[in-house]
Design an enzyme around this catalytic site. Structure first.
Site, PDB file in Angstrom:
ATOM      1  N   GLU A   1      38.666  41.012  49.517  1.00 34.32           N
ATOM      2  CA  GLU A   1      38.082  39.863  50.281  1.00 34.32           C
ATOM      3  C   GLU A   1      37.865  38.749  49.572  1.00 34.32           C
ATOM      4  O   GLU A   1      37.272  37.809  49.802  1.00 34.32           O
ATOM      5  CB  GLU A   1      37.033  40.273  51.286  1.00 34.32           C
ATOM      6  CG  GLU A   1      35.583  40.604  50.540  1.00 34.32           C
ATOM      7  CD  GLU A   1      35.441  41.930  50.426  1.00 34.32           C
ATOM      8  OE1 GLU A   1      34.363  42.506  49.883  1.00 34.32           O
ATOM      9  OE2 GLU A   1      36.557  42.768  50.251  1.00 34.32           O
TER      10      GLU A   1
ATOM     11  N   ASP B   1      34.001  34.968  47.910  1.00 35.88           N
ATOM     12  CA  ASP B   1      33.842  36.238  48.573  1.00 35.88           C
ATOM     13  C   ASP B   1      33.589  36.080  50.006  1.00 35.88           C
ATOM     14  O   ASP B   1      32.468  35.292  50.327  1.00 35.88           O
ATOM     15  CB  ASP B   1      33.098  37.084  47.854  1.00 35.88           C
ATOM     16  CG  ASP B   1      33.224  38.437  47.982  1.00 35.88           C
ATOM     17  OD1 ASP B   1      33.129  39.266  46.988  1.00 35.88           O
ATOM     18  OD2 ASP B   1      33.240  38.976  49.171  1.00 35.88           O
ATOM     19  N   ILE B   2      34.082  36.618  50.852  1.00 37.60           N
ATOM     20  CA  ILE B   2      34.022  36.637  52.414  1.00 37.60           C
ATOM     21  C   ILE B   2      32.748  37.586  52.580  1.00 37.60           C
ATOM     22  O   ILE B   2      32.457  38.515  52.233  1.00 37.60           O
ATOM     23  CB  ILE B   2      35.115  37.032  53.167  1.00 37.60           C
ATOM     24  CG1 ILE B   2      36.368  36.353  52.968  1.00 37.60           C
ATOM     25  CG2 ILE B   2      34.666  36.941  54.813  1.00 37.60           C
ATOM     26  CD1 ILE B   2      37.419  36.738  53.698  1.00 37.60           C
TER      27      ILE B   2
END
Length: 355
Positions: A269, A225-226
């Site tokens: 994301e 996950d960004i």
């Protein structure tokens, strides 16, 4: 374009106002919060909004109310708009009502009153995320259906002319085969990042689970996950956000290079990497290389609390699949590990300790 609406129902105005304030803290100004103080009022307003083609991703309703109970209201909502996510608030352990809502209103979750703000935050975020995922899948299915209808039309046209135009038929058949191959390829790719999409992830994950269950070999899953990506979009704009997603996807692909490995955009994301025939130690090596590879991009992110550049949090899980096991176990383990990476400061790799 109409704004999305979250609909809240509670017969206590104080509770309703508190819920509304907390929801605006969660979604900001990206959505509108509508309220009603009874089930009867709620269903009337909901029907009007639905007839106006307003998009209502989520309805949150108290259960114990004078007149129409929450479970009955959510059932009516589901009948009018099956895709709308429903959440029940209840101050009593009324499991019969919860079960009724699960069976008849496709209840996503129930939250005890008084609720924990974190529980509300996670529930709303997850429900809206699931709603958007299902909307995307539906849109893709519509596109595929339209493409299939066009292919069917072309096939009918070819059949009508086949008895006199053999050469034309042969040429068109070759063109159709190429179009089908291209359609299949596009159907399995995320349009922005050009890595596998969620549809392909689900298919390949199920395929490898069955194969490795037969061979009694390990299957590893990495979830990424960004970090603070919403802040990135807010700071640099969605065009730069799209470019960031593409560069992160490329970094993942550069690490997971074996033919059997699959890198996919899991949603928003979040990315995933399927690693067949890979034990826990091997998966950790890949996960660390992915985390370092994204850091090495040095994409500026002034709004991040993790670093001054774009980083990712990574969760890793490994199992030897069993025919009688649940595929969701491995995903759940990776999700837990990802959550641990986030809660311990982000920009790090965490491995699931559950087996």
């Amino acid at each position: 374009m109409n704004e999305q609406i979250i609909f809240c129902v509670d017969d206590e105005k104080v509770v309703l106002n508190s819920l509304k304030r907390q929801l605006y803290d969660i979604v900001g100004e990206s959505m509108v919060i509508e309220t009603a103080e009874s089930g009867e009022e709620a269903i009337e307003v909901f029907r009007e909004l639905h007839e106006q083609q307003q998009e209502i991703p989520l309805v949150i309703s108290d259960h114990i109310m004078p007149g129409m109970k929450g479970a009955d209201l959510l059932q009516r909502v589901h009948e009018l708009s099956p895709r709308t996510m429903t959440v029940m608030l209840t101050g009593q352990a009324d499991m019969a009502a919860v079960i009724h809502a699960v069976n008849h209103a496709n209840l996503y979750r129930y939250i005890p009153k008084p609720w924990e703000q974190t529980d509300l935050f996670l529930t709303v975020k997850e429900a809206l995320h699931k709603y958007e995922q299902e909307k995307t899948v539906m849109r893709q299915n519509q596109m595929l259906s339209g493409a299939n209808q066009e292919l069917e039309r072309l096939n009918q046209e070819l059949t009508a002319y086949s008895h006199t135009l053999e050469q034309r038929v042969a040429e068109r058949t070759a063109a159709l085969a190429q179009a089908n191959d291209e359609l299949l390829r596009l159907a399995n790719l995320d349009g922005l990042t050009r890595v596998a999409n969620r549809r392909r992830f689900d298919e390949y994950f199920a395929q490898e689970w069955k194969r490795l269950a037969r061979e009694r070999r390990p299957l590893s899953l990495i979830m990424c996950d960004i970090d603070y990506f919403k802040r990135y979009n807010d700071t640099y704009g969605h065009l730069m956000g799209d470019e960031c997603l593409k560069r992160v996807a490329d970094a993942l692909m550069n690490v997971a290079r074996r033919p059997a490995d699959l890198t996919a955009r899991y949603g928003g994301e979040e990315f995933s990497v399927i690693l067949p025939n890979t034990d826990a130690d091997g998966a950790m090596l890949v996960a660390n290389a992915i985390q370092q590879g994204v850091e090495a991009l040095r994409i500026e992110h002034a709004a991040s609390n993790a670093a001054d550049h774009v980083t990712i949090s990574v969760g890793v899980s490994t199992l030897i699949p069993r025919h009688d096991g649940a595929i969701s176990d491995l995903i759940g383990m990776a999700d837990i590990a990802l959550y641990e990476a986030k809660t311990h400061g982000r920009n790090r790799v965490a491995v699931s300790s559950h087996a």
